[in-house]
Design a protein around this motif. Structure first.
Motif, PDB file in Angstrom:
ATOM      1  N   PHE A   3     -43.506  -4.002 -39.256  1.00 28.19           N
ATOM      2  CA  PHE A   3     -42.838  -4.496 -40.458  1.00 28.19           C
ATOM      3  C   PHE A   3     -41.436  -4.967 -40.089  1.00 28.19           C
ATOM      4  CE2 PHE A   3     -45.869  -1.305 -41.917  1.00 28.19           C
ATOM      5  CZ  PHE A   3     -46.507  -1.957 -42.960  1.00 28.19           C
ATOM      6  N   ALA A   4     -41.108  -6.220 -40.412  1.00 26.84           N
ATOM      7  CA  ALA A   4     -39.769  -6.753 -40.147  1.00 26.84           C
ATOM      8  C   ALA A   4     -38.823  -6.214 -41.222  1.00 26.84           C
ATOM      9  CB  ALA A   4     -39.797  -8.275 -40.174  1.00 26.84           C
ATOM     10  N   THR A   5     -37.843  -5.408 -40.799  1.00 24.38           N
ATOM     11  CA  THR A   5     -36.975  -4.729 -41.754  1.00 24.38           C
ATOM     12  C   THR A   5     -35.567  -4.578 -41.197  1.00 24.38           C
ATOM     13  OG1 THR A   5     -36.690  -2.689 -43.044  1.00 24.38           O
ATOM     14  CG2 THR A   5     -37.794  -2.474 -40.916  1.00 24.38           C
ATOM     15  N   THR A   6     -34.585  -4.677 -42.068  1.00 22.87           N
ATOM     16  CA  THR A   6     -33.206  -4.457 -41.628  1.00 22.87           C
ATOM     17  C   THR A   6     -32.795  -2.999 -41.775  1.00 22.87           C
ATOM     18  OG1 THR A   6     -32.377  -5.051 -43.818  1.00 22.87           O
ATOM     19  CG2 THR A   6     -32.407  -6.786 -42.148  1.00 22.87           C
ATOM     20  N   ASP A   7     -33.463  -2.290 -42.689  1.00 24.35           N
ATOM     21  CA  ASP A   7     -33.009  -0.929 -42.993  1.00 24.35           C
ATOM     22  C   ASP A   7     -34.091   0.139 -42.919  1.00 24.35           C
ATOM     23  OD1 ASP A   7     -34.535  -1.423 -45.223  1.00 24.35           O
ATOM     24  OD2 ASP A   7     -32.893  -1.262 -46.657  1.00 24.35           O
ATOM     25  N   GLY A   8     -35.296  -0.216 -42.515  1.00 20.46           N
ATOM     26  CA  GLY A   8     -36.370   0.763 -42.426  1.00 20.46           C
ATOM     27  C   GLY A   8     -37.005   1.095 -43.765  1.00 20.46           C
ATOM     28  N   GLY A   9     -36.540   0.467 -44.819  1.00 16.49           N
ATOM     29  CA  GLY A   9     -37.080   0.766 -46.130  1.00 16.49           C
ATOM     30  C   GLY A   9     -37.732  -0.421 -46.815  1.00 16.49           C
ATOM     31  N   TYR A  10     -37.307  -1.626 -46.431  1.00 16.61           N
ATOM     32  CA  TYR A  10     -37.806  -2.840 -47.074  1.00 16.61           C
ATOM     33  C   TYR A  10     -38.247  -3.867 -46.040  1.00 16.61           C
ATOM     34  CZ  TYR A  10     -36.210  -1.505 -51.696  1.00 16.61           C
ATOM     35  OH  TYR A  10     -36.072  -0.866 -52.895  1.00 16.61           O
ATOM     36  N   ILE A  11     -39.330  -4.576 -46.378  1.00 22.90           N
ATOM     37  CA  ILE A  11     -39.692  -5.769 -45.610  1.00 22.90           C
ATOM     38  C   ILE A  11     -38.771  -6.847 -46.147  1.00 22.90           C
ATOM     39  CG2 ILE A  11     -41.481  -7.444 -45.053  1.00 22.90           C
ATOM     40  CD1 ILE A  11     -43.540  -5.287 -45.915  1.00 22.90           C
ATOM     41  N   ASP A  12     -37.862  -7.324 -45.297  1.00 22.58           N
ATOM     42  CA  ASP A  12     -36.851  -8.253 -45.804  1.00 22.58           C
ATOM     43  C   ASP A  12     -36.358  -9.256 -44.762  1.00 22.58           C
ATOM     44  OD1 ASP A  12     -35.453  -6.519 -44.180  1.00 22.58           O
ATOM     45  OD2 ASP A  12     -34.010  -5.911 -45.695  1.00 22.58           O
ATOM     46  N   GLU A  13     -37.101  -9.413 -43.683  1.00 20.76           N
ATOM     47  CA  GLU A  13     -36.642 -10.309 -42.629  1.00 20.76           C
ATOM     48  C   GLU A  13     -37.638 -11.424 -42.341  1.00 20.76           C
ATOM     49  OE1 GLU A  13     -33.742 -10.688 -41.712  1.00 20.76           O
ATOM     50  OE2 GLU A  13     -33.213  -9.409 -40.046  1.00 20.76           O
ATOM     51  N   HIS A  14     -37.077 -12.603 -42.101  1.00 18.60           N
ATOM     52  CA  HIS A  14     -37.832 -13.761 -41.628  1.00 18.60           C
ATOM     53  C   HIS A  14     -38.262 -13.460 -40.199  1.00 18.60           C
ATOM     54  CE1 HIS A  14     -38.506 -17.800 -40.024  1.00 18.60           C
ATOM     55  NE2 HIS A  14     -38.577 -18.240 -41.278  1.00 18.60           N
ATOM     56  N   PHE A  15     -39.458 -13.880 -39.818  1.00 22.90           N
ATOM     57  CA  PHE A  15     -39.976 -13.595 -38.483  1.00 22.90           C
ATOM     58  C   PHE A  15     -38.979 -13.953 -37.383  1.00 22.90           C
ATOM     59  CE2 PHE A  15     -42.227 -15.129 -34.673  1.00 22.90           C
ATOM     60  CZ  PHE A  15     -42.841 -13.959 -34.282  1.00 22.90           C
ATOM     61  N   GLY A  16     -38.428 -15.150 -37.420  1.00 19.71           N
ATOM     62  CA  GLY A  16     -37.541 -15.614 -36.359  1.00 19.71           C
ATOM     63  C   GLY A  16     -36.190 -14.937 -36.318  1.00 19.71           C
ATOM     64  N   HIS A  17     -35.832 -14.220 -37.384  1.00 23.04           N
ATOM     65  CA  HIS A  17     -34.531 -13.562 -37.459  1.00 23.04           C
ATOM     66  C   HIS A  17     -34.621 -12.040 -37.352  1.00 23.04           C
ATOM     67  CE1 HIS A  17     -32.515 -17.300 -38.655  1.00 23.04           C
ATOM     68  NE2 HIS A  17     -33.641 -17.558 -39.277  1.00 23.04           N
ATOM     69  N   ALA A  18     -35.842 -11.518 -37.325  1.00 20.35           N
ATOM     70  CA  ALA A  18     -36.034 -10.067 -37.348  1.00 20.35           C
ATOM     71  C   ALA A  18     -35.607  -9.425 -36.035  1.00 20.35           C
ATOM     72  CB  ALA A  18     -37.488  -9.740 -37.643  1.00 20.35           C
ATOM     73  N   MET A  19     -34.602  -8.585 -36.104  1.00 18.82           N
ATOM     74  CA  MET A  19     -34.148  -7.844 -34.920  1.00 18.82           C
ATOM     75  C   MET A  19     -34.807  -6.472 -34.827  1.00 18.82           C
ATOM     76  SD  MET A  19     -30.072  -8.665 -34.703  1.00 18.82           S
ATOM     77  CE  MET A  19     -29.878  -7.412 -33.466  1.00 18.82           C
ATOM     78  N   TYR A  20     -35.216  -5.935 -35.979  1.00 16.35           N
ATOM     79  CA  TYR A  20     -35.788  -4.586 -36.006  1.00 16.35           C
ATOM     80  C   TYR A  20     -37.167  -4.612 -36.652  1.00 16.35           C
ATOM     81  CZ  TYR A  20     -31.114  -3.137 -34.816  1.00 16.35           C
ATOM     82  OH  TYR A  20     -29.918  -2.995 -34.184  1.00 16.35           O
ATOM     83  N   TRP A  21     -38.072  -3.899 -36.024  1.00 15.34           N
ATOM     84  CA  TRP A  21     -39.444  -3.785 -36.507  1.00 15.34           C
ATOM     85  C   TRP A  21     -39.801  -2.308 -36.584  1.00 15.34           C
ATOM     86  CZ3 TRP A  21     -42.669  -8.012 -37.554  1.00 15.34           C
ATOM     87  CH2 TRP A  21     -42.124  -9.256 -37.230  1.00 15.34           C
ATOM     88  N   ASP A  22     -40.209  -1.862 -37.762  1.00 16.78           N
ATOM     89  CA  ASP A  22     -40.733  -0.510 -37.889  1.00 16.78           C
ATOM     90  C   ASP A  22     -42.238  -0.586 -37.684  1.00 16.78           C
ATOM     91  OD1 ASP A  22     -38.262   0.503 -38.317  1.00 16.78           O
ATOM     92  OD2 ASP A  22     -38.643   1.245 -40.338  1.00 16.78           O
ATOM     93  N   VAL A  23     -42.728   0.248 -36.786  1.00 13.08           N
ATOM     94  CA  VAL A  23     -44.133   0.213 -36.408  1.00 13.08           C
ATOM     95  C   VAL A  23     -44.812   1.489 -36.914  1.00 13.08           C
ATOM     96  CG1 VAL A  23     -45.742   0.123 -34.459  1.00 13.08           C
ATOM     97  CG2 VAL A  23     -43.604  -1.201 -34.385  1.00 13.08           C
ATOM     98  N   TYR A  24     -45.949   1.291 -37.568  1.00 15.41           N
ATOM     99  CA  TYR A  24     -46.744   2.391 -38.123  1.00 15.41           C
ATOM    100  C   TYR A  24     -48.186   2.249 -37.687  1.00 15.41           C
ATOM    101  CZ  TYR A  24     -43.056   3.464 -41.555  1.00 15.41           C
ATOM    102  OH  TYR A  24     -41.885   3.825 -42.172  1.00 15.41           O
ATOM    103  N   ASP A  25     -48.867   3.391 -37.568  1.00 16.80           N
ATOM    104  CA  ASP A  25     -50.319   3.418 -37.462  1.00 16.80           C
ATOM    105  C   ASP A  25     -50.819   3.727 -38.868  1.00 16.80           C
ATOM    106  OD1 ASP A  25     -50.523   2.873 -34.754  1.00 16.80           O
ATOM    107  OD2 ASP A  25     -50.490   4.988 -34.176  1.00 16.80           O
ATOM    108  N   ILE A  26     -51.633   2.827 -39.406  1.00 16.88           N
ATOM    109  CA  ILE A  26     -52.093   2.972 -40.791  1.00 16.88           C
ATOM    110  C   ILE A  26     -53.611   3.010 -40.802  1.00 16.88           C
ATOM    111  CG2 ILE A  26     -52.128   1.930 -43.086  1.00 16.88           C
ATOM    112  CD1 ILE A  26     -49.424   0.632 -42.415  1.00 16.88           C
ATOM    113  N   GLY A  27     -54.115   4.077 -41.355  1.00 17.07           N
ATOM    114  CA  GLY A  27     -55.553   4.267 -41.555  1.00 17.07           C
ATOM    115  C   GLY A  27     -55.695   5.163 -42.767  1.00 17.07           C
ATOM    116  N   GLU A  28     -56.550   6.171 -42.669  1.00 18.85           N
ATOM    117  CA  GLU A  28     -56.610   7.158 -43.742  1.00 18.85           C
ATOM    118  C   GLU A  28     -55.305   7.947 -43.793  1.00 18.85           C
ATOM    119  OE1 GLU A  28     -60.138   9.546 -43.782  1.00 18.85           O
ATOM    120  OE2 GLU A  28     -61.408   7.812 -43.401  1.00 18.85           O
ATOM    121  N   GLU A  29     -54.693   8.111 -42.646  1.00 18.53           N
ATOM    122  CA  GLU A  29     -53.380   8.744 -42.516  1.00 18.53           C
ATOM    123  C   GLU A  29     -52.376   7.676 -42.092  1.00 18.53           C
ATOM    124  OE1 GLU A  29     -52.846  12.241 -42.750  1.00 18.53           O
ATOM    125  OE2 GLU A  29     -54.908  12.372 -43.473  1.00 18.53           O
TER     126      GLU A  29
END
Length: 129
Positions: A7-33
Motif C-alpha cells: 500500500f502506497a502511504t505517507t503515514d501508514g494509515g491511508y492510501i494516499d500516494e501516486h505510484f511514481g511519488h510513493a516513498m513508503y509502502w506498507d506491506v501486509y499478508d492478507i488472507g483469512e488473517e
C-alpha cells in the motif's frame, strides 16, 4: 492462502500516494488473517515515465502480488501489470480497506472459464472463411 499486498502511504494509515511519488509502502499478508510485514522505503521519482525508476521501485516490492496506490498513470500501470502484478487505485483508511478486502475476498484470483458452444463454433467457422 494469503496474498502479499503493498500500500502506497505517507503515514501508514491511508492510501494516499501516486505510484511514481510513493516513498513508503506498507506491506501486509492478507488472507483469512492479516499480518503486517514491513514498511519499505523506495527511491521515488517525479519522472513518471521512466521504466528504470519503475523497475527500481518494483524490485523493492518484488514479493508483493498486489499494489494499491492513490493514482497511477497508464504507462506505469501497464509496466506494473506486465511484470505480473495487480494494481488498484484507491484512496482511504487502510484500517477500513483491509477488512473489506478480507470480507469480500477481493484479492483471491478470479478464474474465468470458457465453455465452447455450437454457436461459438459457428462464429469461429465464419471467421475462418
Amino acid at each position: 492462502m494469503s496474498v502479499r499486498v503493498g500500500f502506497a502511504t505517507t503515514d501508514g494509515g491511508y492510501i494516499d500516494e501516486h505510484f511514481g511519488h510513493a516513498m513508503y509502502w506498507d506491506v501486509y499478508d492478507i488472507g483469512e488473517e492479516v499480518e503486517f510485514v514491513a514498511t519499505r522505503k523506495v527511491k521515488a521519482s517525479c519522472s513518471c515515465h521512466n521504466k528504470q525508476v519503475f523497475d527500481d521501485m518494483l524490485s523493492t516490492l518484488e514479493d508483493c502480488e498486489v499494489l494499491f496506490v492513490a493514482k497511477i498513470g497508464q504507462e506505469a500501470a501497464a509496466h506494473v501489470i506486465n511484470k505480473g502484478k495487480r494494481v488498484f487505485e484507491a484512496v482511504g483508511d487502510l484500517y477500513k480497506i483491509i477488512p473489506e478486502l478480507v470480507r469480500t475476498r477481493a484479492l483471491e484470483p478470479q478464474i474465468t472459464t470458457y465453455k465452447a458452444t455450437d454457436q461459438t463454433k459457428e462464429i469461429d467457422r465464419k471467421k475462418a472463411s
